[in-house]
Design a protein around this motif. Structure first.
Motif, short mmCIF file in Angstrom:
data_model
loop_
_atom_site.label_atom_id
_atom_site.label_comp_id
_atom_site.label_asym_id
_atom_site.label_seq_id
_atom_site.Cartn_x
_atom_site.Cartn_y
_atom_site.Cartn_z
N ALA A 399 0.97 -0.99 -0.03
CA ALA A 399 -0.06 -0.01 -0.04
C ALA A 399 0.82 1.17 -0.18
O ALA A 399 0.61 2.16 -0.74
N ARG A 400 2.01 1.26 0.78
CA ARG A 400 2.91 2.37 0.88
C ARG A 400 3.49 2.52 -0.43
O ARG A 400 3.63 3.65 -1.24
N ALA A 401 4.18 1.49 -1.31
CA ALA A 401 4.65 1.55 -2.67
C ALA A 401 3.74 2.00 -3.63
O ALA A 401 3.94 2.77 -4.44
N LEU A 402 2.44 1.67 -3.73
CA LEU A 402 1.38 2.26 -4.44
C LEU A 402 1.17 3.65 -4.44
O LEU A 402 1.05 4.39 -5.27
N ARG A 403 1.17 4.22 -3.04
CA ARG A 403 0.99 5.55 -2.80
C ARG A 403 2.22 6.41 -3.46
O ARG A 403 1.98 7.57 -3.87
N SER A 404 3.18 5.73 -3.41
CA SER A 404 4.46 6.50 -3.88
C SER A 404 4.58 6.37 -5.33
O SER A 404 5.14 7.39 -5.96
N THR A 405 4.23 5.31 -5.91
CA THR A 405 4.16 5.08 -7.44
C THR A 405 3.09 5.28 -8.05
O THR A 405 2.85 5.03 -9.38
N SER A 406 1.93 5.80 -7.50
CA SER A 406 0.80 5.61 -8.14
C SER A 406 0.83 6.61 -9.44
O SER A 406 1.31 7.54 -9.57
N ARG A 407 0.19 5.94 -10.75
CA ARG A 407 0.24 6.84 -11.84
C ARG A 407 -0.75 8.01 -12.05
O ARG A 407 -0.83 8.65 -12.87
N TYR A 408 -1.46 8.44 -10.84
CA TYR A 408 -2.53 9.24 -10.96
C TYR A 408 -2.54 10.16 -9.83
O TYR A 408 -3.50 10.96 -9.68
N VAL A 409 -1.52 10.10 -8.83
CA VAL A 409 -1.36 11.15 -8.07
C VAL A 409 -0.44 12.17 -8.17
O VAL A 409 0.92 11.48 -8.62
N ASP A 410 -0.38 13.27 -7.85
CA ASP A 410 0.87 14.20 -8.17
C ASP A 410 1.95 13.82 -7.17
O ASP A 410 1.73 13.56 -6.09
N PRO A 411 3.14 13.54 -7.98
CA PRO A 411 4.45 13.25 -6.91
C PRO A 411 4.78 14.23 -6.08
O PRO A 411 4.72 15.43 -6.32
N ASP A 412 5.14 13.82 -4.85
CA ASP A 412 5.55 14.68 -4.01
C ASP A 412 7.00 14.27 -3.63
O ASP A 412 7.69 14.87 -2.80
N GLY A 413 7.50 13.39 -4.34
CA GLY A 413 8.89 12.94 -3.78
C GLY A 413 9.23 12.08 -2.68
O GLY A 413 10.18 11.76 -2.35
N THR A 414 8.16 11.91 -2.14
CA THR A 414 8.44 11.13 -0.69
C THR A 414 8.12 9.50 -1.01
O THR A 414 7.41 9.17 -2.01
N GLY A 415 8.48 8.78 0.14
CA GLY A 415 8.06 7.26 -0.09
C GLY A 415 8.93 6.48 -1.06
O GLY A 415 9.75 7.06 -1.41
#
Length: 650
Positions: A399-415
């Motif tokens: 779940a953490r990796a999906l939040r980090s690499t999601s293709r539809y959430v703006d990247p924040d550089g974390t995770g």
């Protein structure tokens, strides 16, 4: 000759040379690129020479490693400088990356509008798929925003610039975004087969303009699309259609949002050219592993992962033009960080004490003059603080990796997209694209392990084949999440099968003598189901989205009736997917006529809007199914955070 032998060429140089050709020479450009690729090439310092024929030479002068001016490409033929050879050489060479690292980073690491009307006949679910500004729906059939991250060959993950709360894009920025939307829609219209050098040069020109208008994120996405188009047309075995789908969705979605975003959202949509580094005091770091990095643009090097005493992950990279050969050589070079004499391989198993550390939002360690680093004792994967990385349940890590690499959430550089698992090897599993290694981790979750890079010069493929011959072996592994409807990772590092030390699977080569039973052949596990509920009918929409990329809009226009497919999708509980498939195929087939019966130009903008909606929708649902697959053995699906949905009306 191949593209990796040529120096990178600035996008504006390629665009200028192509635009300067006569209409007759533009028609011959693609054939000239193919012909030039077969000619011998040699490099002498900053100059690369191509033998056009027995009497003619073409030279590319690249001071600093990049061809930055039109005058740096010269040809000895009688038609020069108006010949087709100069433009062909620029189109055959890699596109230069336009996002340099700040001066503090000692070694640069290279890589990732429209006026169409949004469909209104699908109800609220389709509004989500198109990115309309409405409250997100719940459940796996909810659609989401645009993909920000591109695949291998993609633009770097860039942090947003600051923006005032009510700031909006300038007219110049909106015009640049419109040009990129039109160029991306033209790629969808023509498909890979029709997107030749002229179409690519239009993308490069639009990318250069967007960069000048301070839109580095969408400009980087355009360069990723060009790189993948060239790989596809050249028959590069590493090319994957799914990567080009992701890059095109990033390009179109980001270009569309430029005109509607404001404040913090606009800052994310713009992106940032340079990666910021902020002070982080003193750090005690422990090496984890080193992985080779080889990009589609001809860059090569390594990235070493380390962990802090508090469990935070950091990287030290050394990537520059050079390809896989450089990646293998750099692994044994000293890390450029403070006074440490450790090589990258050694750092992956040792430790560092750093003072005056500077860190970027995505965890890269800066190497400025104020940074001091000395060698220190490392830690085994079974010792603190590293052992704590393997204590988090696999579903939470996924779940953490999906939040980090999601293709539809703006990247924040974390995770981080890394997973740390204790597994038992079960053997190889045959798949349509080859074989992968099946393993079982705690909680009963079975995960498929694949190679991170198929290049035979790297050790990934051979090591995975050897591990397939050791079923029953228990290993502690590190892998990178691959979003899929079943648990899937690229295998990066593991403990040695003998229990002594660790193995960087891209650089270190296992031997058959390292296995518990050296004479055992590869073991094939029985076929495994694709996911917790069997195959999802979502693939019926996904394959039409992917089919558009190689063949263009016309391929979908010839499908005819898709009622049977939409009926099956609806039975699977995905009504939005069924509506999107119907609308996508109808838009592809639609051609209006004027009063005299002549065909009018196709609505490329409208088709691109439908395609983007379908691509974003399938990405969102696929990631929800991925989270559910990782949590299948523990009961309820993993709860995903709310996903921001953006206005895509344009």
């Amino acid at each position: 000759m191949n593209a990796a032998q040529l120096p990178p060429v600035a996008p504006e140089v390629t665009a200028t040379l192509v635009e300067g050709l006569s209409p007759r020479l533009r028609k011959r450009l693609d054939a000239a690129v193919t012909k030039l690729a077969a000619r011998p090439t040699h490099r002498d310092g900053d100059t690369t020479t191509i033998e056009v024929d027995d009497e003619t030479e073409l030279r590319l002068h690249a001071p600093g490693g990049v061809v930055a001016k039109v005058e740096d490409i010269t040809c000895g033929c009688l038609l020069a400088p108006a010949c087709v050879h100069r433009a062909a050489a620029a189109c055959a060479a890699p596109a230069a990356d336009l996002a340099p690292e700040p001066a503090e980073q000692a070694t640069p690491e290279a890589p990732g509008p429209a006026s169409a009307t949004a469909p209104a006949a699908f109800g609220p679910d389709a509004a989500h798929a198109l990115g309309l500004n409405v409250a997100p729906a719940s459940g796996p059939d909810a659609a989401t925003g645009v993909a920000p991250n591109a695949a291998p060959g993609r633009a770097p993950n860039i942090a947003p610039d600051a923006a005032t709360p009510h700031e909006t894009a300038s007219p110049d920025q909106r015009a640049a975004a419109d040009a990129l939307w039109s160029a991306g829609a033209a790629v969808l219209e023509a498909g890979v087969d029709g997107a030749g050098a002229v179409t690519q040069s239009a993308l490069l020109r639009a990318a250069h303009t967007a960069r000048l208008r301070h839109l580095p994120r969408v400009a980087g996405a355009a360069l990723s699309v060009v790189t993948l188009l060239r790989a596809a047309r050249a028959g590069d075995p590493s090319y994957r259609t799914a990567e080009l789908v992701t890059a095109l969705a990033e390009l179109l979605g980001t270009a569309r949002r430029v005109g509607t975003a404001s404040g913090a959202e606009l800052a994310a949509v713009r992106g940032r050219v340079r990666r910021p580094y902020s002070p982080d005091g003193s750090l005690r770091l422990y090496g984890l592993f080193t992985e080779p990095v080889v990009t589609d643009s001809g860059h090569g090097g390594v990235r070493t992962w380390v962990a802090g005493a508090d469990g935070r992950l950091f990287t030290v990279g050394d990537v520059a033009p050079g390809g896989v050969g450089r990646a293998l050589g750099v692994a044994d070079r000293a890390v450029r960080l403070g006074d440490s004499a450790l090589t990258h391989r050694e750092l992956g198993r040792a430790g560092l004490a750093v003072s005056g550390a500077t860190v970027s939002p995505d965890g890269r360690l800066g190497a400025g003059k104020t940074v001091k680093a000395v060698t220190a004792r490392g830690a085994a994967w079974t010792e603190p603080p590293l052992a704590a990385l393997w204590e988090t349940p696999p579903a939470e890590q996924a779940a953490r990796a999906l939040r980090s690499t999601s293709r539809y959430v703006d990247p924040d550089g974390t995770g981080s997209d890394l997973l740390f698992l204790d597994v038992e090897l079960l053997g190889a599993v045959r798949e349509p694209g080859g074989a992968c290694l099946l393993a079982q981790c705690e909680g009963g979750v079975q995960v498929r392990l694949t190679v991170a890079d198929d290049d035979p010069a790297l050790a990934h493929r051979d090591n995975l084949a050897l591990l397939a011959a050791a079923p029953g072996t228990r290993l502690r592994i590190i892998g990178r999440l691959i979003p899929a409807t079943h648990p899937r990772l690229t295998l990066l590092a593991c403990t040695h099968p003998t229990g002594e030390g660790t193995v960087d699977l891209g650089l270190d080569r296992l031997r058959r003598a390292d296995l518990p039973d050296p004479s055992a052949p590869a073991h094939y596990a029985p076929p495994q189901p694709a996911g917790p509920g069997g195959p999802s009918p979502l693939y019926l929409l996904e394959r039409r989205v992917e089919q558009t990329v190689p063949a263009g809009r016309a391929a979908l226009g010839l499908l005819g009736d898709v009622t049977a497919e939409t009926r099956r999708i609806r039975r699977g509980g995905l009504p939005t997917a069924a509506a999107l498939l119907t609308a996508l195929c109808a838009s592809a087939a639609q051609r209006d006529r004027d009063l005299f019966g002549r065909l009018l130009p196709a609505d490329t903008d409208g088709f691109a809007a439908y395609w983007l909606a379908a691509a974003r929708y399938t990405a969102a649902v696929s990631e929800s199914l991925c989270a559910a697959a990782w949590n299948a053995a523990e009961g309820d699906p993993v709860a995903m955070p709310p996903v921001p949905v953006h206005d895509a009306a344009g």
